[in-house]
Design an enzyme around this catalytic site. Sequence first.
Site, PDB file in Angstrom:
ATOM      1  N   GLY A  11      46.869 -56.190   4.693  1.00 40.18           N
ATOM      2  CA  GLY A  11      45.559 -56.921   4.387  1.00 40.18           C
ATOM      3  C   GLY A  11      46.663 -57.632   3.854  1.00 40.18           C
ATOM      4  O   GLY A  11      47.055 -57.666   3.043  1.00 40.18           O
TER       5      GLY A  11
ATOM      6  N   ARG B 243      48.526 -57.479  11.287  1.00 36.16           N
ATOM      7  CA  ARG B 243      48.913 -56.198  12.612  1.00 36.16           C
ATOM      8  C   ARG B 243      49.449 -55.897  13.476  1.00 36.16           C
ATOM      9  O   ARG B 243      48.511 -56.739  14.757  1.00 36.16           O
ATOM     10  CB  ARG B 243      47.951 -55.081  12.171  1.00 36.16           C
ATOM     11  CG  ARG B 243      47.644 -54.862  10.036  1.00 36.16           C
ATOM     12  CD  ARG B 243      46.355 -54.161  10.137  1.00 36.16           C
ATOM     13  NE  ARG B 243      46.266 -53.480   8.838  1.00 36.16           N
ATOM     14  CZ  ARG B 243      45.203 -53.812   8.337  1.00 36.16           C
ATOM     15  NH1 ARG B 243      43.709 -54.832   8.877  1.00 36.16           N
ATOM     16  NH2 ARG B 243      45.358 -53.689   6.691  1.00 36.16           N
TER      17      ARG B 243
ATOM     18  N   ASP C 129      52.053 -50.785   2.206  1.00 33.97           N
ATOM     19  CA  ASP C 129      53.152 -49.520   2.665  1.00 33.97           C
ATOM     20  C   ASP C 129      53.625 -49.027   3.762  1.00 33.97           C
ATOM     21  O   ASP C 129      54.617 -48.877   4.692  1.00 33.97           O
ATOM     22  CB  ASP C 129      53.029 -48.077   2.438  1.00 33.97           C
ATOM     23  CG  ASP C 129      51.366 -47.872   2.326  1.00 33.97           C
ATOM     24  OD1 ASP C 129      50.478 -47.898   3.302  1.00 33.97           O
ATOM     25  OD2 ASP C 129      51.272 -46.761   2.515  1.00 33.97           O
TER      26      ASP C 129
ATOM     27  N   THR D 135      49.311 -55.906  -2.454  1.00 33.69           N
ATOM     28  CA  THR D 135      47.524 -54.602  -1.898  1.00 33.69           C
ATOM     29  C   THR D 135      46.615 -54.692  -2.925  1.00 33.69           C
ATOM     30  O   THR D 135      47.421 -54.272  -3.605  1.00 33.69           O
ATOM     31  CB  THR D 135      48.095 -53.738  -1.028  1.00 33.69           C
ATOM     32  OG1 THR D 135      47.084 -52.819  -0.920  1.00 33.69           O
ATOM     33  CG2 THR D 135      48.966 -52.887  -1.808  1.00 33.69           C
TER      34      THR D 135
ATOM     35  N   ASP E 200      45.018 -52.022  -3.113  1.00 28.06           N
ATOM     36  CA  ASP E 200      44.482 -50.626  -3.225  1.00 28.06           C
ATOM     37  C   ASP E 200      45.542 -49.945  -4.462  1.00 28.06           C
ATOM     38  O   ASP E 200      45.275 -49.010  -5.124  1.00 28.06           O
ATOM     39  CB  ASP E 200      45.429 -49.714  -2.301  1.00 28.06           C
ATOM     40  CG  ASP E 200      44.244 -50.126  -0.652  1.00 28.06           C
ATOM     41  OD1 ASP E 200      43.301 -51.108  -0.798  1.00 28.06           O
ATOM     42  OD2 ASP E 200      44.915 -50.447   0.041  1.00 28.06           O
TER      43      ASP E 200
ATOM     44  N   ASP F 223      47.682 -48.459  -4.314  1.00 25.34           N
ATOM     45  CA  ASP F 223      48.430 -47.128  -4.012  1.00 25.34           C
ATOM     46  C   ASP F 223      50.265 -46.905  -3.345  1.00 25.34           C
ATOM     47  O   ASP F 223      49.948 -46.382  -2.770  1.00 25.34           O
ATOM     48  CB  ASP F 223      47.911 -46.842  -2.180  1.00 25.34           C
ATOM     49  CG  ASP F 223      48.273 -48.090  -1.378  1.00 25.34           C
ATOM     50  OD1 ASP F 223      48.604 -49.143  -1.585  1.00 25.34           O
ATOM     51  OD2 ASP F 223      47.440 -47.271  -0.107  1.00 25.34           O
TER      52      ASP F 223
ATOM     53  N   ARG G   1      40.980 -48.020   0.293  1.00 31.31           N
ATOM     54  CA  ARG G   1      42.103 -47.040   1.342  1.00 31.31           C
ATOM     55  C   ARG G   1      42.181 -45.821   0.833  1.00 31.31           C
ATOM     56  O   ARG G   1      40.825 -45.331   0.080  1.00 31.31           O
ATOM     57  CB  ARG G   1      43.278 -47.291   2.109  1.00 31.31           C
ATOM     58  CG  ARG G   1      42.989 -47.178   2.957  1.00 31.31           C
ATOM     59  CD  ARG G   1      44.553 -48.014   3.718  1.00 31.31           C
ATOM     60  NE  ARG G   1      44.509 -49.379   4.272  1.00 31.31           N
ATOM     61  CZ  ARG G   1      45.451 -49.911   5.499  1.00 31.31           C
ATOM     62  NH1 ARG G   1      46.530 -49.472   4.842  1.00 31.31           N
ATOM     63  NH2 ARG G   1      44.868 -50.973   5.832  1.00 31.31           N
TER      64      ARG G   1
HETATM   65  P1  ADP Z   1      50.098 -52.542   4.951  1.00 30.20           P
HETATM   66  O1  ADP Z   1      51.434 -52.899   4.739  1.00 30.20           O
HETATM   67  O2  ADP Z   1      48.595 -53.319   3.978  1.00 30.20           O
HETATM   68  O3  ADP Z   1      49.967 -50.417   4.526  1.00 30.20           O
HETATM   69  P2  ADP Z   1      49.439 -51.672   7.720  1.00 30.20           P
HETATM   70  O4  ADP Z   1      49.546 -50.198   7.791  1.00 30.20           O
HETATM   71  O5  ADP Z   1      48.423 -51.919   8.433  1.00 30.20           O
HETATM   72  O6  ADP Z   1      48.859 -52.582   6.085  1.00 30.20           O
HETATM   73  O7  ADP Z   1      50.497 -52.193   8.410  1.00 30.20           O
HETATM   74  C1  ADP Z   1      51.371 -53.873   8.234  1.00 30.20           C
HETATM   75  C2  ADP Z   1      52.372 -54.042   9.597  1.00 30.20           C
HETATM   76  O8  ADP Z   1      53.158 -53.112   9.648  1.00 30.20           O
HETATM   77  C3  ADP Z   1      51.741 -52.954  10.860  1.00 30.20           C
HETATM   78  O9  ADP Z   1      50.437 -53.788  11.694  1.00 30.20           O
HETATM   79  C4  ADP Z   1      52.574 -52.991  12.012  1.00 30.20           C
HETATM   80  O10 ADP Z   1      52.952 -53.926  12.831  1.00 30.20           O
HETATM   81  C5  ADP Z   1      54.283 -52.475  10.804  1.00 30.20           C
HETATM   82  N1  ADP Z   1      54.103 -51.129   9.941  1.00 30.20           N
HETATM   83  C6  ADP Z   1      53.488 -49.943  10.121  1.00 30.20           C
HETATM   84  N2  ADP Z   1      53.774 -48.776  10.111  1.00 30.20           N
HETATM   85  C7  ADP Z   1      55.164 -49.310  10.791  1.00 30.20           C
HETATM   86  C8  ADP Z   1      55.468 -48.110  11.467  1.00 30.20           C
HETATM   87  N3  ADP Z   1      55.856 -47.199  11.041  1.00 30.20           N
HETATM   88  N4  ADP Z   1      56.777 -48.364  11.428  1.00 30.20           N
HETATM   89  C9  ADP Z   1      57.162 -50.414  12.407  1.00 30.20           C
HETATM   90  N5  ADP Z   1      55.956 -50.635  10.792  1.00 30.20           N
HETATM   91  C10 ADP Z   1      55.402 -50.703  11.596  1.00 30.20           C
HETATM   92  O1  F6P Z   2      44.749 -52.391   1.943  1.00 32.39           O
HETATM   93  C1  F6P Z   2      43.522 -53.063   1.729  1.00 32.39           C
HETATM   94  C2  F6P Z   2      42.242 -52.772   2.242  1.00 32.39           C
HETATM   95  O2  F6P Z   2      41.343 -53.559   2.166  1.00 32.39           O
HETATM   96  C3  F6P Z   2      41.658 -51.665   2.618  1.00 32.39           C
HETATM   97  O3  F6P Z   2      41.129 -51.341   1.014  1.00 32.39           O
HETATM   98  C4  F6P Z   2      40.815 -51.663   2.712  1.00 32.39           C
HETATM   99  O4  F6P Z   2      40.564 -50.483   3.544  1.00 32.39           O
HETATM  100  C5  F6P Z   2      41.234 -52.338   4.640  1.00 32.39           C
HETATM  101  O5  F6P Z   2      42.790 -52.798   3.863  1.00 32.39           O
HETATM  102  C6  F6P Z   2      40.122 -53.340   5.373  1.00 32.39           C
HETATM  103  O6  F6P Z   2      40.808 -53.376   6.386  1.00 32.39           O
HETATM  104  P1  F6P Z   2      40.649 -54.572   7.374  1.00 32.39           P
HETATM  105  O7  F6P Z   2      40.578 -55.584   6.461  1.00 32.39           O
HETATM  106  O8  F6P Z   2      41.545 -54.499   8.183  1.00 32.39           O
HETATM  107  O9  F6P Z   2      38.884 -54.585   7.194  1.00 32.39           O
END
Ligand code: ADP
Ligand code: F6P
Length: 320
Positions: free
Chosen positions: A12, A73, A104, A126, A128, A130, A172
């Site tokens: 995000g 993503r 994360d 982010t 969040d 978090d 989140r």
């Molecule tokens: P954020 O970084 O905001 O937490 P996501 O959880 O959507 O957002 O993770 C972003 C991208 O990081 C995912 O679309 C994926 O490509 C990569 N990713 C997430 N988890 C893993 C994992 N366990 N191993 C490798 N890549 C990951």
């Molecule tokens: O992690 C950032 C965030 O905006 C969260 O607060 C929320 O739950 C989520 O992303 C929303 O994701 P999307 O942009 O996929 O709707």
Amino acid sequence: MLKKIGVLTSGGDAPGMNAAIRAVVRTAIFNDLEVYGVYNGFEGLMEGNIKPMVLGSVGDIIQRGGTILYSARSDEFKTDAGQEKAIKQMRKIGLEGLIVIGGDGSFRGAEKLTQKGFPCIGVPGTIDNDIAGTDYTIGFDTALNTIVNAVDKIRDTATSHERTYVIEVMGRGAGDLALWAGLANGAETVIIPEQHETFESVVAKLKRGQERGKKHSIIILAEGVDSGVTYGKRIEEETKMDTRVTVLGHIQRGGSPSGYDRVLASRLGAKAVDLLMDGIGGRMVGVENNIVVDRDINEVLSTKHTINMNMYKLANQLSI
Ligand code: ADP
Ligand code: F6P
């Protein structure tokens, strides 16, 4: 001697990501490194959507929300094959290190690349807040201020019409945005995932206020607890108060970053480059007690982010 590095944004988006990209690019160039921008996060990394960046590439972006490198993503990147593909693309260009600005999930990706021999540094971006190992993530302060401004406006109309408002905010699984906004907005109730306040106790509090002659109430609800619409319906049924629901949604993710977020992003982006130049990978940069620190990414990922319980108690104390 390190010569070429890359930078990407993932997950995000968050206000201040551009300021972080700018800091990475300018610090790299200041140190005579070549720096490449990877477009569309890990998706673009696997496709080789990687372009050189110069000083001008990051001009006039410090004040802009979103991310000029776009974000995505990718499920494919979670696989070994996807990660190998990404490393192949980076080696083709001669990159020797990568800075990943994201949350994360993105750090899990960065950690996998580091394990496979490609050093990465994570920069927490982010709204969040978090992530363990840093007091603040880039974007949190701006999102908080967006919420504070929105809730101030809602309070005006809540007062005029003597209504109860349930305002759902993002975060989140984390309650930081809700908690900070609750304190900053003087909300009557803050409901967060980390501290399970029962529906019955929320209702009892609202009724006590009603008996004291309170005409309107603001309830800030973290999205990680329940949907605002469901919660608002239950509140109205139970209290018979005229209730409205506002889901603030993605306005919380946009807008020009606050001064704090710009400064934080600049400090963390620069530190990320310094670490790569020192031959270090697998770390996340953060801020603790206003000092820039770096932490092992694995440790960060296996530590649960916690909220400040004293702040939660204070929010309750001030909203009796
Ligand atoms: P954020 O970084 O905001 O937490 P996501 O959880 O959507 O957002 O993770 C972003 C991208 O990081 C995912 O679309 C994926 O490509 C990569 N990713 C997430 N988890 C893993 C994992 N366990 N191993 C490798 N890549 C990951
Ligand atoms: O992690 C950032 C965030 O905006 C969260 O607060 C929320 O739950 C989520 O992303 C929303 O994701 P999307 O942009 O996929 O709707």
